[in-house]
Design a protein around this motif. Structure first.
Motif, PDB file in Angstrom:
ATOM      1  N   GLY A   1       0.829  -1.211   0.000  1.00  0.00           N
ATOM      2  CA  GLY A   1       0.000   0.000   0.000  1.00  0.00           C
ATOM      3  C   GLY A   1       0.858   1.254   0.000  1.00  0.00           C
ATOM      4  N   THR A   2       1.853   1.281   0.883  1.00  0.00           N
ATOM      5  CA  THR A   2       2.753   2.438   0.991  1.00  0.00           C
ATOM      6  C   THR A   2       3.395   2.740  -0.363  1.00  0.00           C
ATOM      7  OG1 THR A   2       3.258   1.744   3.249  1.00  0.00           O
ATOM      8  CG2 THR A   2       4.822   3.269   2.214  1.00  0.00           C
TER       9      THR A   2
ATOM     10  N   LYS B   1      -9.099 -14.162   6.693  1.00  0.00           N
ATOM     11  CA  LYS B   1      -9.205 -15.117   5.570  1.00  0.00           C
ATOM     12  C   LYS B   1      -9.429 -14.369   4.268  1.00  0.00           C
ATOM     13  CE  LYS B   1     -11.197 -18.683   8.447  1.00  0.00           C
ATOM     14  NZ  LYS B   1     -12.447 -19.249   8.934  1.00  0.00           N
TER      15      LYS B   1
ATOM     16  N   ARG C   1      -4.526 -12.807  -5.553  1.00  0.00           N
ATOM     17  CA  ARG C   1      -4.087 -13.265  -4.250  1.00  0.00           C
ATOM     18  C   ARG C   1      -3.989 -14.778  -4.186  1.00  0.00           C
ATOM     19  NH1 ARG C   1      -4.368  -8.769  -0.478  1.00  0.00           N
ATOM     20  NH2 ARG C   1      -4.211  -9.622   1.586  1.00  0.00           N
TER      21      ARG C   1
ATOM     22  N   ARG D   1       1.115  -0.432  12.666  1.00  0.00           N
ATOM     23  CA  ARG D   1       0.460   0.401  11.638  1.00  0.00           C
ATOM     24  C   ARG D   1      -0.725   1.193  12.201  1.00  0.00           C
ATOM     25  NH1 ARG D   1      -1.344  -2.332   6.183  1.00  0.00           N
ATOM     26  NH2 ARG D   1      -2.371  -3.775   7.610  1.00  0.00           N
TER      27      ARG D   1
ATOM     28  N   PHE E   1       0.240   5.182   8.455  1.00  0.00           N
ATOM     29  CA  PHE E   1       1.410   5.624   9.231  1.00  0.00           C
ATOM     30  C   PHE E   1       1.936   4.418  10.001  1.00  0.00           C
ATOM     31  CE2 PHE E   1      -1.237   9.296   8.598  1.00  0.00           C
ATOM     32  CZ  PHE E   1      -0.353  10.338   8.375  1.00  0.00           C
TER      33      PHE E   1
ATOM     34  N   ARG F   1      -3.397 -14.299   8.918  1.00  0.00           N
ATOM     35  CA  ARG F   1      -3.150 -13.722   7.578  1.00  0.00           C
ATOM     36  C   ARG F   1      -1.834 -14.247   7.001  1.00  0.00           C
ATOM     37  NH1 ARG F   1      -3.377  -7.683   9.007  1.00  0.00           N
ATOM     38  NH2 ARG F   1      -2.862  -7.284   6.832  1.00  0.00           N
TER      39      ARG F   1
ATOM     40  N   LYS G   1      14.171  -2.531   3.471  1.00  0.00           N
ATOM     41  CA  LYS G   1      15.012  -1.334   3.494  1.00  0.00           C
ATOM     42  C   LYS G   1      14.116  -0.161   3.858  1.00  0.00           C
ATOM     43  CE  LYS G   1      18.289  -2.964   0.123  1.00  0.00           C
ATOM     44  NZ  LYS G   1      18.762  -2.852  -1.241  1.00  0.00           N
TER      45      LYS G   1
HETATM   46  P1  AP5 Z   1      -5.146  -5.913   2.380  1.00  0.00           P
HETATM   47  O1  AP5 Z   1      -5.586  -4.620   2.891  1.00  0.00           O
HETATM   48  O2  AP5 Z   1      -4.691  -6.016   0.966  1.00  0.00           O
HETATM   49  O3  AP5 Z   1      -4.060  -6.469   3.383  1.00  0.00           O
HETATM   50  P2  AP5 Z   1      -2.648  -7.170   3.148  1.00  0.00           P
HETATM   51  O4  AP5 Z   1      -2.329  -7.742   1.833  1.00  0.00           O
HETATM   52  O5  AP5 Z   1      -2.592  -8.098   4.287  1.00  0.00           O
HETATM   53  O6  AP5 Z   1      -1.682  -6.028   3.130  1.00  0.00           O
HETATM   54  P3  AP5 Z   1      -1.627  -4.870   4.096  1.00  0.00           P
HETATM   55  O7  AP5 Z   1      -2.536  -3.776   3.661  1.00  0.00           O
HETATM   56  O8  AP5 Z   1      -1.829  -5.347   5.502  1.00  0.00           O
HETATM   57  O9  AP5 Z   1      -0.090  -4.471   4.011  1.00  0.00           O
HETATM   58  P4  AP5 Z   1       0.729  -3.715   2.896  1.00  0.00           P
HETATM   59  O10 AP5 Z   1       1.645  -4.668   2.211  1.00  0.00           O
HETATM   60  O11 AP5 Z   1      -0.149  -2.867   2.039  1.00  0.00           O
HETATM   61  O12 AP5 Z   1       1.637  -2.824   3.847  1.00  0.00           O
HETATM   62  P5  AP5 Z   1       1.580  -1.263   4.172  1.00  0.00           P
HETATM   63  O13 AP5 Z   1       2.080  -0.487   3.025  1.00  0.00           O
HETATM   64  O14 AP5 Z   1       0.263  -0.875   4.770  1.00  0.00           O
HETATM   65  O15 AP5 Z   1      -6.297  -7.018   2.561  1.00  0.00           O
HETATM   66  C1  AP5 Z   1      -7.037  -7.099   3.758  1.00  0.00           C
HETATM   67  C2  AP5 Z   1      -8.035  -8.247   3.671  1.00  0.00           C
HETATM   68  O16 AP5 Z   1      -8.930  -8.043   2.563  1.00  0.00           O
HETATM   69  C3  AP5 Z   1      -7.419  -9.636   3.413  1.00  0.00           C
HETATM   70  O17 AP5 Z   1      -6.979 -10.252   4.612  1.00  0.00           O
HETATM   71  C4  AP5 Z   1      -8.625 -10.366   2.799  1.00  0.00           C
HETATM   72  O18 AP5 Z   1      -9.571 -10.726   3.777  1.00  0.00           O
HETATM   73  C5  AP5 Z   1      -9.248  -9.285   1.934  1.00  0.00           C
HETATM   74  N1  AP5 Z   1      -8.701  -9.300   0.558  1.00  0.00           N
HETATM   75  C6  AP5 Z   1      -7.889  -8.355   0.004  1.00  0.00           C
HETATM   76  N2  AP5 Z   1      -7.583  -8.679  -1.272  1.00  0.00           N
HETATM   77  C7  AP5 Z   1      -8.235  -9.858  -1.536  1.00  0.00           C
HETATM   78  C8  AP5 Z   1      -8.303 -10.709  -2.679  1.00  0.00           C
HETATM   79  N3  AP5 Z   1      -7.645 -10.427  -3.817  1.00  0.00           N
HETATM   80  N4  AP5 Z   1      -9.032 -11.823  -2.571  1.00  0.00           N
HETATM   81  C9  AP5 Z   1      -9.705 -12.141  -1.434  1.00  0.00           C
HETATM   82  N5  AP5 Z   1      -9.676 -11.378  -0.322  1.00  0.00           N
HETATM   83  C10 AP5 Z   1      -8.939 -10.244  -0.368  1.00  0.00           C
HETATM   84  O19 AP5 Z   1       2.703  -1.207   5.327  1.00  0.00           O
HETATM   85  C11 AP5 Z   1       2.495  -1.799   6.581  1.00  0.00           C
HETATM   86  C12 AP5 Z   1       3.097  -0.900   7.675  1.00  0.00           C
HETATM   87  O20 AP5 Z   1       4.511  -0.874   7.527  1.00  0.00           O
HETATM   88  C13 AP5 Z   1       2.639   0.567   7.612  1.00  0.00           C
HETATM   89  O21 AP5 Z   1       2.503   1.050   8.920  1.00  0.00           O
HETATM   90  C14 AP5 Z   1       3.794   1.274   6.904  1.00  0.00           C
HETATM   91  O22 AP5 Z   1       3.902   2.631   7.324  1.00  0.00           O
HETATM   92  C15 AP5 Z   1       4.993   0.442   7.325  1.00  0.00           C
HETATM   93  N6  AP5 Z   1       6.030   0.342   6.293  1.00  0.00           N
HETATM   94  C16 AP5 Z   1       5.841   0.123   4.964  1.00  0.00           C
HETATM   95  N7  AP5 Z   1       7.027   0.067   4.329  1.00  0.00           N
HETATM   96  C17 AP5 Z   1       7.988   0.235   5.292  1.00  0.00           C
HETATM   97  C18 AP5 Z   1       9.414   0.281   5.250  1.00  0.00           C
HETATM   98  N8  AP5 Z   1      10.104   0.130   4.108  1.00  0.00           N
HETATM   99  N9  AP5 Z   1      10.079   0.474   6.425  1.00  0.00           N
HETATM  100  C19 AP5 Z   1       9.385   0.627   7.595  1.00  0.00           C
HETATM  101  N10 AP5 Z   1       8.033   0.607   7.693  1.00  0.00           N
HETATM  102  C20 AP5 Z   1       7.341   0.401   6.548  1.00  0.00           C
END
Ligand code: AP5
Length: 214
Positions: free
Chosen positions: A14-15, A57, A88, A127, A137, A171, A199
């Protein structure tokens, strides 16, 4: 330009998806955000999706496929799209290929973001999300300037329901079983690449940018 960004929960899709789509003037299609919006609006799909999401899930394929087809063919995606969180599993990837063929669309980059599990858990458990604009954030890595408030729109920040420790564990299990097999599915595709996501946010962004620019 059309991009698929995939990887484990919390890796930073997402970020980086937001930054990349702004940089390349393409629309950011985050399946999780689309589903959370449907849950918030209590649409029929949202009501059905909620229990799956809260439990960590995957939402059934049939529910998400229609949403994606509608979004990748919408007028705001005419310059391109970045898919974040879709496909996915192998069934979704297969259906996506068929959908792309039917609409005469191509994928220019399939990028896998990788990080160790301890890093994912740390990122997810810290997060914070804005209630207003949805911007993300992190308590330690990108804290808001004003405690508990969004830098962009001033709204309150909250922790996602599925960022609780027990749901994070579920997850990650679902990821290993359902999503990791996509690595093999895409491994012989010539536009496939991997990026090390352990990184800084800027370093990861530059690596992704370089991959996209070739
Ligand atoms: P979804 O919202 O897509 O969740 P996810 O894939 O589990 O991914 P996240 O949003 O949790 O993480 P991200 O990789 O985007 O990380 P982010 O950038 O936020 O899906 C949620 C739910 O929806 C699923 O469980 C499922 O139920 C359903 N779903 C979604 N798609 C589906 C599909 N195709 N089919 C069926 N069901 C589906 O970063 C995380 C944190 O880390 C943030 O706080 C950020 O600030 C920090 N961060 C990021 N990068 C860094 C870095 N380089 N260094 C330090 N901190 C960092």
């Amino acid at each position: 330009m059309n991009i698929i960004l995939f990887g484990p929960p919390g890796v930073g899709k997402g970020t980086q998806g937001i930054r990349l789509s702004e940089k390349f003037f393409i629309v950011h299609l985050a399946m999780g955000d689309l589903l959370r919006a449907a849950v918030k609006e209590k649409t029929e799909l949202g009501v059905q999706a909620k229990s799956y999401m809260d439990a960590g899930k995957l939402v059934p394929d049939l529910l998400v496929m229609g949403m994606i087809e509608e979004r990748i063919t919408a007028s705001d995606a005419s310059n391109g799209f970045l898919l974040d969180g879709f496909p996915r599993n192998v069934a979704q990837a297969t259906a996506l290929n068929q959908m792309l063929t039917e609409h005469a669309l191509n994928i220019d980059h399939v990028i896998f973001m990788e990080a160790e599990e301890s890093c994912l858990i740390e990122r997810l458990s810290g997060r914070l999300i804005c209630k207003g604009c949805g911007f993300g954030f992190h308590r330690h890595y990108s804290p808001p300037k004003n405690d508990g408030l969004c830098d962009r729109c001033g709204s309150e920040l909250y922790q996602r329901e599925d960022d609780r420790e027990d749901v994070i564990e579920q997850r990650l299990q679902v990821y290993l079983k359902e999503t990791q097999p996509l690595l093999e599915f895409y491994s012989d595709v010539d536009v496939f690449s991997k990026v090390n996501a352990m990184k800084s946010m800027d370093d990861v962004f530059h690596a992704l940018e370089k991959t996209v620019q070739g």
